[in-house]
Write a protein that holds these residues in place. Structure first.
Motif, mmCIF file in Angstrom:
data_model
loop_
_atom_site.group_PDB
_atom_site.id
_atom_site.type_symbol
_atom_site.label_atom_id
_atom_site.label_comp_id
_atom_site.label_asym_id
_atom_site.label_seq_id
_atom_site.Cartn_x
_atom_site.Cartn_y
_atom_site.Cartn_z
ATOM 1 N N UNK A 366 0.829 -1.211 0.000
ATOM 2 C CA UNK A 366 0.000 0.000 0.000
ATOM 3 C C UNK A 366 0.857 1.253 0.000
ATOM 4 N N UNK A 367 1.993 1.195 0.698
ATOM 5 C CA UNK A 367 2.907 2.339 0.678
ATOM 6 C C UNK A 367 3.486 2.538 -0.711
ATOM 7 N N UNK A 368 3.826 1.466 -1.404
ATOM 8 C CA UNK A 368 4.300 1.586 -2.777
ATOM 9 C C UNK A 368 3.219 2.183 -3.676
ATOM 10 N N UNK A 369 1.961 1.826 -3.433
ATOM 11 C CA UNK A 369 0.872 2.417 -4.213
ATOM 12 C C UNK A 369 0.750 3.909 -3.914
ATOM 13 N N UNK A 370 0.925 4.306 -2.655
ATOM 14 C CA UNK A 370 0.877 5.728 -2.306
ATOM 15 C C UNK A 370 2.022 6.493 -2.956
ATOM 16 N N UNK A 371 3.204 5.879 -2.970
ATOM 17 C CA UNK A 371 4.347 6.522 -3.626
ATOM 18 C C UNK A 371 4.079 6.713 -5.118
ATOM 19 N N UNK A 372 3.519 5.683 -5.737
ATOM 20 C CA UNK A 372 3.206 5.774 -7.164
ATOM 21 C C UNK A 372 2.151 6.845 -7.418
ATOM 22 N N UNK A 373 1.176 6.931 -6.551
ATOM 23 C CA UNK A 373 0.131 7.924 -6.734
ATOM 24 C C UNK A 373 0.670 9.340 -6.562
ATOM 25 N N UNK A 374 1.570 9.549 -5.586
ATOM 26 C CA UNK A 374 2.108 10.885 -5.347
ATOM 27 C C UNK A 374 3.117 11.298 -6.410
ATOM 28 N N UNK A 375 3.867 10.316 -6.952
ATOM 29 C CA UNK A 375 4.935 10.667 -7.894
ATOM 30 C C UNK A 375 4.437 10.737 -9.330
ATOM 31 N N UNK A 376 3.709 9.704 -9.772
ATOM 32 C CA UNK A 376 3.323 9.631 -11.183
ATOM 33 C C UNK A 376 1.825 9.705 -11.404
ATOM 34 N N UNK A 377 1.042 9.230 -10.465
ATOM 35 C CA UNK A 377 -0.398 9.173 -10.660
ATOM 36 C C UNK A 377 -0.836 8.134 -11.667
ATOM 37 N N UNK A 378 0.060 7.213 -12.023
ATOM 38 C CA UNK A 378 -0.263 6.180 -13.002
ATOM 39 C C UNK A 378 -1.218 5.167 -12.372
#
Length: 534
Positions: A366-378
């Motif tokens: 879930x933290x990796x998903x949050x990082x992806x959402x904050x950085x790329x939004x992909x």
């Protein structure tokens, strides 16, 4: 054995006396009623000893004849008592085995051989037989009679306690346990039951008073006593943390003296110091606990110990934890979470992936998903990590009797058991235990991560928004003065235009999600035109 030894010593003394007389011969003359009797000293001694032996034998014979009726009566009474105890033992065994008929038969035989006033176990056998036959009211009456008898008070109270627990009468069970603990504090079941009831009521002072000092007992019993006292002190500290931080800190400190690695006590003491604005002592306690246990709750409180810290300050504190326990999943996760708040996406991603490799669990993905959402939004990458989180084991939590709690509790809300909560991975009641992941599984998840979509990059999305805004601003303003009639539309031209639009739509690249269900039924697409994801 002692009697044999005494008899041997007596014979030896008698022989020694005769030997002493034999070494010293002499004459003895006795004149009685004008008659004179001359004899040696040895003969005289022998006559005296024989006379004493004859008197003793006669006395024994008279005594045996005189007491023979009582001896015969006592023999038959002892034989009857032995048969009664044998029947009682057989009846208790039958009751324990669930044989109601056998227990009832042995009970009747026992009553005919032994009086109930002489043997209280007859009441126990009768109560057990009644419980096996389902006559609980009769059994409860027997236990009440036993509780009124000082000789069988503890046995009757235990029977009443168990019967109250079976019926769900918790208040009655508590009263019986309290009464038994007051009359016989050495009974383990009474002390434990009363301790649990006082703990459920939140009466920590009375619970500690009932627990005592625990000085007596074996080493294992002293260890159990110290653990229970630490739990009760921690519970009392948690109850007074808001109103009395100093008292809570003292109780938690006493609990840590009994169990130096007891995490809930350390957390409460650190929180009390933080409420007193003593960050240094709170950090010292948390650092010591972190080195000993590497607990996730310790890391969370340490990183966010001071509410006024910036994201970079929290990141530095998390990195300090990692330096204390390198290559630890909890430390890596704390650093990744702090780095995400500080907008250091590269560090956050590296630490989160390392934490997932060491301990594949739900929060890491879930933290990796949050990082992806904050950085790329992909959305494709976000859903990929969300899918991994669904398949991963759950995060460790305070768990007791199949339920989880956001914070530690002293007793289980299900069973009321003291010191039931443990920090472990919860188990789903439907699916059973989840198998732990491995490094290969995490590497496979990273390898199968969808490539970054161009339109998902924040910079390009911002440039596109700016271009659209500029184009809208450069459009000329047209003011309509005369309303002209609408031209007649040509059906052929309309069909041609629609065909061109369809063709243009087919040639337009498709940036859909990796899990897009595809074209709905009825859409006008050529069978040869496929979906291009990127």
């Amino acid at each position: 054995m002692i009697r044999i030894l005494v008899f041997a010593l007596f014979v030896l003394a008698l022989a020694a006396g005769f030997a002493w007389l034999a070494d010293r011969p002499g004459e003895l003359s006795i004149v009685w009623q004008g008659q004179r009797a001359d004899m040696s000293l040895m003969v005289a001694a022998t006559l005296v000893v024989s006379l004493i032996a004859a008197v003793m034998f006669c006395w024994w014979l008279v005594r045996v004849i005189w007491t023979s009726p009582h001896s015969i009566q006592r023999y038959f009474r002892a034989r009857k008592r032995d048969r009664g105890y044998q029947a009682l033992s057989t009846g208790l065994i039958a009751a324990g085995a669930g044989d109601a008929a056998g227990a009832r038969k042995m009970l009747a035989r026992t009553k005919g051989l032994i009086s109930a006033d002489q043997e209280p176990l007859i009441h126990l056998l009768e109560a057990q037989a009644a419980m096996i036959e389902g006559r609980y009211d009769d059994a409860r009456k027997k236990f009440e009679l036993m509780a009124d008898d000082p000789e069988t008070r503890e046995l009757g109270l235990r029977g009443l306690y168990l019967e109250a627990r079976r019926l769900g009468a918790n208040e009655a069970a508590r009263q019986y346990a309290e009464r038994a603990a007051e009359k016989a504090p050495q009974l383990p079941w009474a002390t434990e039951a009363a301790l649990e009831y006082r703990s459920q009521a939140g009466d920590w002072d009375e619970a500690l008073k009932l627990l005592g000092d625990g000085r007596s007992g074996s080493a294992e019993e002293k260890k159990v006593h110290a653990r229970r006292k630490a739990v009760l002190l921690t519970a009392r500290a948690a109850a007074k943390l808001d109103a009395d931080p100093k008292g809570a800190r003292e109780d938690a400190h006493q609990a840590l003296k009994l169990d130096e690695n007891f995490v809930p006590a350390g957390l409460i003491e650190a929180k009390a110091y933080l409420r007193e604005d003593n960050l240094r002592k709170a950090a010292s306690i948390l650092e010591r606990l972190w080195k000993a246990t590497a607990h996730g709750e310790v890391a969370k409180l340490y990183v966010r110990a001071r509410s006024g810290d910036s994201a970079s300050d929290r990141l530095k504190r998390a990195e300090k934890l990692e330096a204390m326990r390198p290559n630890n999943a909890e430390a890596l996760y704390a650093v990744a979470e702090a780095a995400l708040e500080a907008r250091d996406f590269t560090l956050a991603r590296a630490k989160a992936e390392a934490a997932a490799r060491l301990s594949p669990r739900e929060s890491a993905f879930l933290l990796l998903a949050d990082i992806e959402d904050a950085e790329t939004g992909d959305q494709g990458r976000i859903r990929h990590w969300m899918n991994q989180a669904l398949k991963a084991p759950r995060d460790p939590a305070w768990t007791a009797d199949g339920i989880t709690s956001p914070e530690w509790r002293a007793i289980s809300p299900v069973t009321g058991r003291l010191d039931a909560f443990e920090w472990k991975t919860p188990v789903s009641p439907l699916e059973g235990p989840v198998e732990e992941g491995s490094i290969d599984t995490v590497d496979e998840a990273i390898r199968t991560l969808p490539p970054l979509a161009i339109e998902s990059k924040p910079a390009e999305r911002a440039e596109k928004v700016v271009e659209i805004a500029k184009a809208e601003a450069e459009k000329p303003v047209v003011v309509a003065t005369v309303a002209e009639p609408a031209p007649v539309k040509d059906a052929t031209s309309e069909r041609t235009k629609a065909g061109e639009d369809d063709k243009e739509e087919e040639e337009r690249p498709f940036y859909g999600l990796p899990d897009d269900p595809g074209v709905k039924e009825g859409a006008k697409r050529d069978a040869t035109s496929g979906f291009r994801l990127f």
